[in-house]
Design a protein around this motif. Structure first.
Motif, PDB file in Angstrom:
ATOM      1  N   GLN A 149       0.827  -1.206   0.000  1.00 30.77           N
ATOM      2  CA  GLN A 149       0.000   0.000   0.000  1.00 30.77           C
ATOM      3  C   GLN A 149       0.862   1.256   0.000  1.00 30.77           C
ATOM      4  N   ILE A 150       1.951   1.230   0.762  1.00 35.64           N
ATOM      5  CA  ILE A 150       2.871   2.365   0.783  1.00 35.64           C
ATOM      6  C   ILE A 150       3.461   2.573  -0.606  1.00 35.64           C
ATOM      7  N   ALA A 151       3.821   1.488  -1.268  1.00 36.87           N
ATOM      8  CA  ALA A 151       4.391   1.583  -2.613  1.00 36.87           C
ATOM      9  C   ALA A 151       3.403   2.207  -3.586  1.00 36.87           C
ATOM     10  N   GLY A 152       2.155   1.784  -3.504  1.00 38.71           N
ATOM     11  CA  GLY A 152       1.140   2.335  -4.393  1.00 38.71           C
ATOM     12  C   GLY A 152       0.941   3.823  -4.173  1.00 38.71           C
ATOM     13  N   ARG A 153       0.916   4.233  -2.901  1.00 36.15           N
ATOM     14  CA  ARG A 153       0.752   5.651  -2.587  1.00 36.15           C
ATOM     15  C   ARG A 153       1.944   6.466  -3.087  1.00 36.15           C
ATOM     16  N   ALA A 154       3.144   5.954  -2.852  1.00 33.37           N
ATOM     17  CA  ALA A 154       4.346   6.661  -3.305  1.00 33.37           C
ATOM     18  C   ALA A 154       4.395   6.724  -4.824  1.00 33.37           C
ATOM     19  N   ARG A 155       3.999   5.641  -5.475  1.00 32.68           N
ATOM     20  CA  ARG A 155       4.036   5.586  -6.943  1.00 32.68           C
ATOM     21  C   ARG A 155       3.108   6.635  -7.544  1.00 32.68           C
ATOM     22  N   ARG A 156       1.925   6.764  -6.979  1.00 29.85           N
ATOM     23  CA  ARG A 156       0.977   7.747  -7.498  1.00 29.85           C
ATOM     24  C   ARG A 156       1.512   9.171  -7.333  1.00 29.85           C
ATOM     25  N   ARG A 157       2.166   9.431  -6.211  1.00 28.20           N
ATOM     26  CA  ARG A 157       2.731  10.759  -5.991  1.00 28.20           C
ATOM     27  C   ARG A 157       3.869  11.044  -6.958  1.00 28.20           C
ATOM     28  N   VAL A 158       4.720  10.051  -7.156  1.00 32.60           N
ATOM     29  CA  VAL A 158       5.857  10.248  -8.063  1.00 32.60           C
ATOM     30  C   VAL A 158       5.381  10.445  -9.487  1.00 32.60           C
ATOM     31  N   GLN A 159       4.472   9.597  -9.939  1.00 35.39           N
ATOM     32  CA  GLN A 159       4.011   9.684 -11.318  1.00 35.39           C
ATOM     33  C   GLN A 159       3.203  10.952 -11.559  1.00 35.39           C
ATOM     34  N   GLY A 160       2.566  11.487 -10.506  1.00 42.45           N
ATOM     35  CA  GLY A 160       1.800  12.702 -10.663  1.00 42.45           C
ATOM     36  C   GLY A 160       2.648  13.958 -10.767  1.00 42.45           C
ATOM     37  N   ARG A 161       3.917  13.852 -10.336  1.00 40.57           N
ATOM     38  CA  ARG A 161       4.758  15.050 -10.297  1.00 40.57           C
ATOM     39  C   ARG A 161       5.978  14.981 -11.192  1.00 40.57           C
ATOM     40  N   SER A 162       6.399  13.781 -11.582  1.00 34.42           N
ATOM     41  CA  SER A 162       7.685  13.647 -12.260  1.00 34.42           C
ATOM     42  C   SER A 162       7.546  13.680 -13.768  1.00 34.42           C
ATOM     43  N   ALA A 163       8.504  14.358 -14.414  1.00 29.96           N
ATOM     44  CA  ALA A 163       8.597  14.355 -15.872  1.00 29.96           C
ATOM     45  C   ALA A 163       9.689  13.412 -16.342  1.00 29.96           C
ATOM     46  N   ASP A 164      10.271  12.672 -15.407  1.00 31.54           N
ATOM     47  CA  ASP A 164      11.356  11.756 -15.758  1.00 31.54           C
ATOM     48  C   ASP A 164      10.803  10.576 -16.541  1.00 31.54           C
ATOM     49  N   PRO A 165      11.414  10.210 -17.682  1.00 34.54           N
ATOM     50  CA  PRO A 165      10.888   9.104 -18.488  1.00 34.54           C
ATOM     51  C   PRO A 165      10.896   7.773 -17.763  1.00 34.54           C
ATOM     52  N   VAL A 166      11.739   7.626 -16.746  1.00 32.87           N
ATOM     53  CA  VAL A 166      11.785   6.380 -15.996  1.00 32.87           C
ATOM     54  C   VAL A 166      10.443   6.083 -15.338  1.00 32.87           C
ATOM     55  N   THR A 167       9.720   7.135 -14.919  1.00 29.50           N
ATOM     56  CA  THR A 167       8.456   6.924 -14.210  1.00 29.50           C
ATOM     57  C   THR A 167       7.255   7.404 -15.008  1.00 29.50           C
ATOM     58  N   ASP A 168       7.413   7.624 -16.284  1.00 26.74           N
ATOM     59  CA  ASP A 168       6.310   8.064 -17.130  1.00 26.74           C
ATOM     60  C   ASP A 168       5.321   6.919 -17.300  1.00 26.74           C
ATOM     61  N   PRO A 169       4.082   7.044 -16.776  1.00 30.29           N
ATOM     62  CA  PRO A 169       3.124   5.936 -16.861  1.00 30.29           C
ATOM     63  C   PRO A 169       2.830   5.506 -18.295  1.00 30.29           C
ATOM     64  N   ALA A 170       2.723   6.464 -19.214  1.00 32.34           N
ATOM     65  CA  ALA A 170       2.417   6.110 -20.605  1.00 32.34           C
ATOM     66  C   ALA A 170       3.535   5.267 -21.208  1.00 32.34           C
TER      67      ALA A 170
END
Length: 285
Positions: A149-170
């Protein structure tokens, strides 16, 4: 070669990975070097014959060292400055240079600095270095489901703010869809190309009973496992990460979550009904 020499050699083989984990956690090349050195000291005090998986032990130990540093009152938050321009305290080997260049992006480092210490550790270890929730749980004194659950919460925060291609959901979704297509069509070479050489596939006990394997390591072995399979798998979001689900008779029977950096570095398969019920599963349109 003495036992001490062998341990030192195996540690040096893992040093680039450990330094990359520490740099992601601390944002400072100098502090990353210090954390790796602390990990070496802890290894020297450990019961080495009792360590079954040395790479895993080292990764979780350096994570624990970094977590302690982040939680300490004296830790100075200099991540954004260092991520841009600080030179490492020692000149890294070419392999280290390549790994850090691949893993460390300024935009992502800035976002990671906004996470709490526990969230940052869980995200870095699981999503970027494919450490299982079960291995992370004792490091943060939580249960494996709580860590998920912590991972999911952190992932959503990172993907919502980061422009880094490593974490780009698309981009992650495109990689996963390409993997599923190659799996269905039996394109072994394409599967290997989409997988990190050190990729880890983990399946829960329920999936193993359905014919899976508890753990498979390496791009060739994982590609062989998936080659010609995934016929019933469809793209999905699994706790906010790009993944897939297997739907049979109108019910989700399996969920696959993927950790994607430049390539797929980790795959987790969940088949246990109770675990599936706890996941946030959204079939991709």
């Amino acid at each position: 070669m003495t036992d001490a020499d062998l341990v030192a050699r195996r540690f040096e083989e893992q040093r680039p990975r450990l330094r990359a984990v520490a740099h992601r956690m601390l944002g400072s090349a100098a502090e990353a070097d210090d954390a790796v050195q602390d990990t070496w000291l802890r290894l020297n005090r450990a019961d080495i014959p009792g360590i079954d998986n040395l790479p895993g032990w080292l990764t979780t130990t350096v994570g624990r060292v970094c977590l302690d540093r982040l939680r300490s009152a004296g830790h100075r938050h200099e991540e954004t400055v260092d991520a841009v321009g600080e030179e490492p305290s020692t000149v890294p080997e070419p392999e280290q240079e390549a790994l850090l260049a691949e893993r460390v992006g300024h935009a992502l480092q800035v976002v990671l600095s906004t996470l709490g210490p526990t969230e940052r550790l869980v995200f870095v270890l699981h999503d970027m270095f494919a450490v299982s929730f079960e291995e992370i749980a004792p490091v943060v004194d939580r249960s494996a489901p709580a860590v998920r659950q912590i991972a999911g919460r952190a992932r959503r925060r990172v993907q919502g703010r980061s422009a880094d291609p490593v974490t780009d959901p698309a981009r992650q979704r495109r990689v996963v869809e390409a993997f599923l297509a190659a799996s269905r069509e039996g394109r072994f070479d394409d599967l290997v190309a989409l997988l990190d050489p050190h990729v880890v596939l983990r399946e829960d006990a329920a999936a193993v009973r359905m014919g899976g394997s508890a753990e498979v390591r390496g791009s060739s072995a994982v590609a062989g496992f998936f080659n010609g399979r995934a016929q019933a798998a469809v793209p999905a979001w699994v706790d906010g990460a790009a993944g897939a689900v297997v739907v049979l008779d109108g019910r989700i029977r399996l969920a696959l979550s993927f950790a994607v950096t430049d390539r797929i570095i980790g795959i987790e398969v969940v088949a246990d009904p109770d675990q599936l019920a706890d996941l946030d599963l959204v079939v991709a349109g």
